[in-house]
Design a protein around this motif. Structure first.
Motif, PDB file in Angstrom:
ATOM      1  N   ALA A  74      38.811  36.310  33.119  1.00  0.00           N
ATOM      2  CA  ALA A  74      38.800  34.881  33.440  1.00  0.00           C
ATOM      3  C   ALA A  74      39.808  34.049  34.526  1.00  0.00           C
ATOM      4  CB  ALA A  74      38.806  34.226  32.144  1.00  0.00           C
ATOM      5  N   HIS A  77      38.059  35.838  38.386  1.00  0.00           N
ATOM      6  CA  HIS A  77      36.529  35.101  38.962  1.00  0.00           C
ATOM      7  C   HIS A  77      36.273  35.815  39.780  1.00  0.00           C
ATOM      8  CE1 HIS A  77      38.389  30.883  36.863  1.00  0.00           C
ATOM      9  NE2 HIS A  77      39.379  31.187  37.689  1.00  0.00           N
ATOM     10  N   ASP A  79      32.548  37.334  41.221  1.00  0.00           N
ATOM     11  CA  ASP A  79      31.326  37.112  41.286  1.00  0.00           C
ATOM     12  C   ASP A  79      30.723  38.055  40.794  1.00  0.00           C
ATOM     13  OD1 ASP A  79      28.559  36.645  42.578  1.00  0.00           O
ATOM     14  OD2 ASP A  79      28.881  37.077  44.796  1.00  0.00           O
ATOM     15  N   ASP A 111      29.075  32.014  33.043  1.00  0.00           N
ATOM     16  CA  ASP A 111      29.996  30.883  33.826  1.00  0.00           C
ATOM     17  C   ASP A 111      30.061  31.901  35.415  1.00  0.00           C
ATOM     18  OD1 ASP A 111      29.632  29.047  32.104  1.00  0.00           O
ATOM     19  OD2 ASP A 111      31.666  29.189  31.451  1.00  0.00           O
ATOM     20  N   HIS A 112      29.951  33.061  35.121  1.00  0.00           N
ATOM     21  CA  HIS A 112      30.521  33.893  36.319  1.00  0.00           C
ATOM     22  C   HIS A 112      29.534  34.326  37.720  1.00  0.00           C
ATOM     23  CE1 HIS A 112      34.310  32.903  34.843  1.00  0.00           C
ATOM     24  NE2 HIS A 112      34.945  33.275  35.933  1.00  0.00           N
TER      25      HIS A 112
END
Length: 146
Positions: A74, A77, A79, A111-112
């Motif tokens: 979180a 972040h 990839d 989400d990532h």
């Protein structure tokens, strides 16, 4: 063949046992595995195949040994678009937050950029006293998708 990295998060050890059992089944099917109990983000390859197994703690929370990984994802972040993963949750359906930990971690991974393979397995300890039993059946089917 790429290595399947099994990531477990556990308070009482059941997710660790499930991850270890699934690793044995995968290895019997000629897959290479690595098991990491409560890894940090730095411990993980940011590509390849992950199999995440976690119990739910408290009010739908991740176990203490997996929370730092979630926090690092979180905050940093990374990839994760080169990561595909399978998701297995363990919990008790007597709680409203049944398997909340795997659901929130799955959302975070997606989400990532990570992509889930197959359906999420949610093991209800009220129905399965030995969580390795449904996990064994699921991982045999899941591995056919790889």
């Amino acid at each position: 063949m790429n290595t399947i990295t099994l990531i477990s998060g556990s308070t009482m050890g059941s997710a660790e046992y499930v991850a270890e059992h699934m690793a044995e089944i995968l290895e019997d099917s000629a897959f290479s595995t690595e098991i990491l109990h409560g890894p940090s983000l730095d411990d993980l390859p940011l590509e390849g195949l992950w199999l995440v197994v976690t119990s739910t703690h408290g009010a739908g929370d991740l176990p203490d040994n997996l929370q730092p990984l979630s926090d690092a994802i979180a905050e940093q972040h990374p990839d994760l678009s080169n990561v595909t993963f399978g998701a297995v949750g363990i919990g008790s359906s007597e709680y409203d937050t049944f398997c909340g930990a795997i659901r929130s971690l799955e959302r975070l991974l997606e989400d990532h950029g990570a992509k889930r393979i197959g359906d999420r397995l949610e093991i209800d300890i009220l129905k399965h006293e030995i969580p390795e039993d449904p996990a064994e059946k699921w991982v045999k089917e899941w591995s056919k998708l790889l």
